[in-house]
Design a protein around this motif. Sequence first.
Motif, PDB file in Angstrom:
ATOM      1  N   GLY A 226       0.800  -1.206   0.000  1.00 28.01           N
ATOM      2  CA  GLY A 226       0.000   0.000   0.000  1.00 28.01           C
ATOM      3  C   GLY A 226       0.836   1.261   0.000  1.00 28.01           C
ATOM      4  N   ARG A 227       2.167   1.084  -0.210  1.00 26.35           N
ATOM      5  CA  ARG A 227       3.052   2.245  -0.176  1.00 26.35           C
ATOM      6  C   ARG A 227       4.354   1.898  -0.880  1.00 26.35           C
ATOM      7  NH1 ARG A 227       6.439   5.318   4.158  1.00 26.35           N
ATOM      8  NH2 ARG A 227       7.515   3.372   4.478  1.00 26.35           N
ATOM      9  N   VAL A 228       4.856   2.826  -1.665  1.00 23.67           N
ATOM     10  CA  VAL A 228       6.150   2.678  -2.326  1.00 23.67           C
ATOM     11  C   VAL A 228       6.932   3.961  -2.101  1.00 23.67           C
ATOM     12  CG1 VAL A 228       7.325   2.472  -4.562  1.00 23.67           C
ATOM     13  CG2 VAL A 228       5.296   1.082  -4.093  1.00 23.67           C
ATOM     14  N   ALA A 229       8.169   3.831  -1.641  1.00 23.80           N
ATOM     15  CA  ALA A 229       9.046   4.989  -1.439  1.00 23.80           C
ATOM     16  C   ALA A 229      10.179   4.918  -2.454  1.00 23.80           C
ATOM     17  CB  ALA A 229       9.605   5.012  -0.031  1.00 23.80           C
ATOM     18  N   ILE A 230      10.431   6.032  -3.118  1.00 26.95           N
ATOM     19  CA  ILE A 230      11.511   6.125  -4.101  1.00 26.95           C
ATOM     20  C   ILE A 230      12.422   7.270  -3.691  1.00 26.95           C
ATOM     21  CG2 ILE A 230      12.133   6.521  -6.514  1.00 26.95           C
ATOM     22  CD1 ILE A 230       9.354   5.459  -7.274  1.00 26.95           C
ATOM     23  N   ASP A 231      13.712   6.991  -3.590  1.00 27.20           N
ATOM     24  CA  ASP A 231      14.722   8.016  -3.316  1.00 27.20           C
ATOM     25  C   ASP A 231      15.376   8.386  -4.640  1.00 27.20           C
ATOM     26  OD1 ASP A 231      14.426   8.138  -0.514  1.00 27.20           O
ATOM     27  OD2 ASP A 231      15.600   6.306  -0.302  1.00 27.20           O
ATOM     28  N   TRP A 232      14.972   9.526  -5.185  1.00 25.59           N
ATOM     29  CA  TRP A 232      15.517   9.987  -6.456  1.00 25.59           C
ATOM     30  C   TRP A 232      16.824  10.734  -6.219  1.00 25.59           C
ATOM     31  CZ3 TRP A 232      13.230   8.256 -10.706  1.00 25.59           C
ATOM     32  CH2 TRP A 232      11.882   7.916 -10.669  1.00 25.59           C
ATOM     33  N   GLU A 233      17.665  10.726  -7.217  1.00 27.62           N
ATOM     34  CA  GLU A 233      18.884  11.535  -7.165  1.00 27.62           C
ATOM     35  C   GLU A 233      18.661  12.767  -8.034  1.00 27.62           C
ATOM     36  OE1 GLU A 233      22.175   9.434  -8.863  1.00 27.62           O
ATOM     37  OE2 GLU A 233      21.341   9.642 -10.834  1.00 27.62           O
ATOM     38  N   THR A 234      19.737  13.348  -8.543  1.00 27.84           N
ATOM     39  CA  THR A 234      19.610  14.529  -9.396  1.00 27.84           C
ATOM     40  C   THR A 234      18.752  14.242 -10.616  1.00 27.84           C
ATOM     41  OG1 THR A 234      21.777  15.255  -8.664  1.00 27.84           O
ATOM     42  CG2 THR A 234      20.910  16.290 -10.643  1.00 27.84           C
ATOM     43  N   ALA A 235      18.939  13.072 -11.198  1.00 31.22           N
ATOM     44  CA  ALA A 235      18.086  12.655 -12.317  1.00 31.22           C
ATOM     45  C   ALA A 235      16.843  11.985 -11.729  1.00 31.22           C
ATOM     46  CB  ALA A 235      18.840  11.670 -13.201  1.00 31.22           C
ATOM     47  N   TYR A 236      15.670  12.396 -12.191  1.00 25.99           N
ATOM     48  CA  TYR A 236      14.437  11.828 -11.650  1.00 25.99           C
ATOM     49  C   TYR A 236      13.333  11.919 -12.694  1.00 25.99           C
ATOM     50  CZ  TYR A 236      13.369  16.755 -10.926  1.00 25.99           C
ATOM     51  OH  TYR A 236      13.171  18.095 -11.111  1.00 25.99           O
ATOM     52  N   ALA A 237      12.286  11.150 -12.489  1.00 27.07           N
ATOM     53  CA  ALA A 237      11.132  11.184 -13.384  1.00 27.07           C
ATOM     54  C   ALA A 237      10.187  12.286 -12.955  1.00 27.07           C
ATOM     55  CB  ALA A 237      10.418   9.841 -13.352  1.00 27.07           C
ATOM     56  N   LYS A 238       9.707  13.031 -13.909  1.00 29.59           N
ATOM     57  CA  LYS A 238       8.705  14.059 -13.614  1.00 29.59           C
ATOM     58  C   LYS A 238       7.308  13.455 -13.558  1.00 29.59           C
ATOM     59  CE  LYS A 238      11.388  17.823 -15.460  1.00 29.59           C
ATOM     60  NZ  LYS A 238      11.515  18.855 -16.475  1.00 29.59           N
ATOM     61  N   ALA A 239       7.120  12.347 -14.264  1.00 31.96           N
ATOM     62  CA  ALA A 239       5.841  11.641 -14.252  1.00 31.96           C
ATOM     63  C   ALA A 239       6.122  10.144 -14.352  1.00 31.96           C
ATOM     64  CB  ALA A 239       4.967  12.098 -15.414  1.00 31.96           C
ATOM     65  N   TYR A 240       5.397   9.375 -13.556  1.00 26.00           N
ATOM     66  CA  TYR A 240       5.549   7.923 -13.594  1.00 26.00           C
ATOM     67  C   TYR A 240       4.340   7.268 -12.950  1.00 26.00           C
ATOM     68  CZ  TYR A 240       7.212   8.574  -8.792  1.00 26.00           C
ATOM     69  OH  TYR A 240       7.320   8.929  -7.476  1.00 26.00           O
ATOM     70  N   ARG A 241       4.213   5.958 -13.189  1.00 23.05           N
ATOM     71  CA  ARG A 241       3.132   5.161 -12.603  1.00 23.05           C
ATOM     72  C   ARG A 241       3.724   4.055 -11.745  1.00 23.05           C
ATOM     73  NH1 ARG A 241       1.508   4.806 -18.038  1.00 23.05           N
ATOM     74  NH2 ARG A 241       2.132   2.637 -17.951  1.00 23.05           N
TER      75      ARG A 241
END
Length: 96
Positions: free
Chosen positions: A51-66
């Motif tokens: 029921g939860r997903v955590a993503i640690d983005w770096e300098t490069a990251y997605a502006k939109a995702y599913r």
Amino acid sequence: MPRPPARRNGRSPAASCQAKASEGSGTTRWASARSDRQWWRVNLGAARQVGRVAIDWETAYAKAYRIETSLDGSPWSTAASVTGGRGGTHVSAFAP
């Protein structure tokens, strides 16, 4: 729970990157090609409630995702859609 095995699409760089997406270290990373339609998949080994997903983005990251879920790898259902991503740590919560 041990870290699950990960898979990535064929457009991503070295296959060794795929395990780094779920291994829990802040000093390694998974990389993808700089284009749309990249994906990464985690096999939890058995049906589990998520029921939860955590993503640690770096300098490069997605502006939109599913974030999509599946009991058997097909079909997939969208659990969360993110737009306006700004990097950093992003937590998506959704109904399991």
